[in-house]
Write a protein that holds these residues in place. Structure first.
Motif, mmCIF file in Angstrom:
data_model
loop_
_atom_site.group_PDB
_atom_site.id
_atom_site.type_symbol
_atom_site.label_atom_id
_atom_site.label_comp_id
_atom_site.label_asym_id
_atom_site.label_seq_id
_atom_site.Cartn_x
_atom_site.Cartn_y
_atom_site.Cartn_z
ATOM 1 N N LEU A 192 34.391 78.771 2.074
ATOM 2 C CA LEU A 192 33.939 77.497 2.652
ATOM 3 C C LEU A 192 32.788 77.695 3.628
ATOM 4 O O LEU A 192 32.369 76.745 4.300
ATOM 5 N N ASP A 193 32.288 78.942 3.713
ATOM 6 C CA ASP A 193 31.136 79.261 4.572
ATOM 7 C C ASP A 193 31.402 78.919 6.037
ATOM 8 O O ASP A 193 30.529 78.409 6.744
ATOM 9 N N ILE A 194 32.609 79.211 6.491
ATOM 10 C CA ILE A 194 32.969 78.969 7.885
ATOM 11 C C ILE A 194 32.778 80.261 8.658
ATOM 12 O O ILE A 194 33.449 81.256 8.392
ATOM 13 N N ALA A 195 31.875 80.233 9.629
ATOM 14 C CA ALA A 195 31.487 81.448 10.344
ATOM 15 C C ALA A 195 32.613 81.959 11.228
ATOM 16 O O ALA A 195 33.556 81.243 11.570
ATOM 17 N N MET A 196 32.488 83.246 11.616
ATOM 18 C CA MET A 196 33.460 83.881 12.493
ATOM 19 C C MET A 196 33.420 83.228 13.875
ATOM 20 O O MET A 196 32.412 83.280 14.564
ATOM 21 N N GLU A 197 34.512 82.580 14.242
ATOM 22 C CA GLU A 197 34.642 81.972 15.555
ATOM 23 C C GLU A 197 36.109 82.081 15.959
ATOM 24 O O GLU A 197 36.854 82.854 15.384
ATOM 25 N N ASP A 198 36.506 81.295 16.939
ATOM 26 C CA ASP A 198 37.915 81.225 17.301
ATOM 27 C C ASP A 198 38.727 80.825 16.070
ATOM 28 O O ASP A 198 38.409 79.860 15.370
ATOM 29 N N ASN A 199 39.798 81.576 15.786
ATOM 30 C CA ASN A 199 40.538 81.383 14.542
ATOM 31 C C ASN A 199 41.127 79.984 14.428
ATOM 32 O O ASN A 199 41.128 79.387 13.353
ATOM 33 N N ASP A 200 41.637 79.428 15.542
ATOM 34 C CA ASP A 200 42.202 78.076 15.492
ATOM 35 C C ASP A 200 41.130 77.062 15.125
ATOM 36 O O ASP A 200 41.373 76.124 14.355
ATOM 37 N N HIS A 201 39.931 77.225 15.667
ATOM 38 C CA HIS A 201 38.832 76.316 15.362
ATOM 39 C C HIS A 201 38.454 76.411 13.888
ATOM 40 O O HIS A 201 38.164 75.391 13.244
ATOM 41 N N ARG A 202 38.458 77.614 13.332
ATOM 42 C CA ARG A 202 38.129 77.792 11.919
ATOM 43 C C ARG A 202 39.147 77.078 11.040
ATOM 44 O O ARG A 202 38.789 76.483 10.011
ATOM 45 N N ARG A 203 40.410 77.112 11.419
ATOM 46 C CA ARG A 203 41.443 76.428 10.636
ATOM 47 C C ARG A 203 41.195 74.925 10.633
ATOM 48 O O ARG A 203 41.344 74.255 9.597
ATOM 49 N N VAL A 204 40.807 74.387 11.788
ATOM 50 C CA VAL A 204 40.519 72.950 11.875
ATOM 51 C C VAL A 204 39.351 72.592 10.957
ATOM 52 O O VAL A 204 39.401 71.600 10.214
ATOM 53 N N LEU A 205 38.276 73.397 10.986
ATOM 54 C CA LEU A 205 37.119 73.120 10.141
ATOM 55 C C LEU A 205 37.491 73.175 8.660
ATOM 56 O O LEU A 205 37.042 72.344 7.860
ATOM 57 N N ALA A 206 38.308 74.155 8.297
ATOM 58 C CA ALA A 206 38.731 74.286 6.898
ATOM 59 C C ALA A 206 39.531 73.069 6.460
ATOM 60 O O ALA A 206 39.324 72.526 5.368
ATOM 61 N N VAL A 207 40.434 72.616 7.309
ATOM 62 C CA VAL A 207 41.265 71.451 6.987
ATOM 63 C C VAL A 207 40.392 70.200 6.869
ATOM 64 O O VAL A 207 40.587 69.376 5.960
ATOM 65 N N LEU A 208 39.426 70.033 7.751
ATOM 66 C CA LEU A 208 38.542 68.867 7.685
ATOM 67 C C LEU A 208 37.771 68.838 6.365
ATOM 68 O O LEU A 208 37.629 67.778 5.744
ATOM 69 N N ARG A 209 37.291 69.987 5.924
ATOM 70 C CA ARG A 209 36.557 70.027 4.644
ATOM 71 C C ARG A 209 37.495 69.698 3.474
ATOM 72 O O ARG A 209 37.095 69.057 2.497
ATOM 73 N N PHE A 210 38.725 70.169 3.580
ATOM 74 C CA PHE A 210 39.710 69.899 2.543
ATOM 75 C C PHE A 210 39.986 68.400 2.473
ATOM 76 O O PHE A 210 40.020 67.804 1.388
#
Length: 213
Positions: A192-210
């Motif tokens: 999903l091309d989500i860059a390395m950041e705080d892991n919790d924030h990455r999960r939120v971004l992934a869920v939003l795209r989903f």
């Protein structure tokens, strides 16, 4: 020809060393991580580097990121990426650079030793060598929704993430280990091309795209 190898699998690494030396090449270093590779190249530049994509510590895209660093800092060093997967995020950047001397081959599709050695020599001589499957997957992925890149299992994991479940909760629901879930989650972030950041924030971004898809 002077070659460096970066591969975390001991058996494959030693096999590559023997194969290349039997073909008349000199293996000047064989290491197990991307950091060790960069340190070795900084000390003594080879003609070409053969690098796996997924290496310690996260086993996601360390090899590809190291390949990009190599091409930027030492453009005279050719790079052949040898992987089980097509990692789009950094592969596209690596292959879109104006200079050549790069290759990307899939391990499962390297069926002939002579062809592999020939590909290695061509990359070292200045060519760009790509597995046809790499080209096909990159083209398909650029035309599709990023969510469509996920495997059925990764989609299941992301769906459970959207329900707010932790890795432990997902592992229990799918009856798999937490380490298996962690690998799926890292793969989801990459696809999903989500860059390395705080892991919790990455999960939120992934869920939003989903949810958007």
């Amino acid at each position: 020809m002077r070659v460096m190898i970066a591969e975390d699998s001991v058996l494959l690494r030693e096999g590559l060393v023997r194969l290349l030396e039997a073909s008349g090449m000199t293996v000047v270093a064989a290491v197990a991580s991307a950091d060790a590779l960069l340190a070795a190249v900084a000390e003594d530049q080879p003609d070409i580097v053969v690098a796996d994509v997924r290496m310690p510590p996260t086993f996601t895209d360390e090899g590809l990121r190291a390949a990009l660093t190599l091409r930027q800092k030492w453009p005279s060093v050719a790079v052949l990426v040898l992987s089980q997967y097509v990692e789009e995020r950094y592969a596209t950047e690596l292959l879109s650079r104006p200079d050549s001397r790069v290759g990307y081959l899939l391990k499962d599709r390297v069926a002939d030793v002579a062809e592999f050695v020939d590909a290695l020599r061509r990359v070292a001589d200045g060519a760009t060598v790509l597995d046809p499957e790499v080209v096909s997957q990159l083209l398909v992925r650029h035309r599709s929704d990023p969510i469509e890149r996920l495997t059925p299992r990764e989609t299941q994991v992301l769906s459970l993430m959207a329900e707010g479940r932790s890795n432990a909760g997902i592992a229990a629901a799918l009856v798999v280990s937490e380490s298996a879930v962690a690998k799926h989650v890292n793969s989801i972030f990459t696809k999903l091309d989500i860059a390395m950041e705080d892991n919790d924030h990455r999960r939120v971004l992934a869920v939003l795209r989903f949810l958007k898809s």
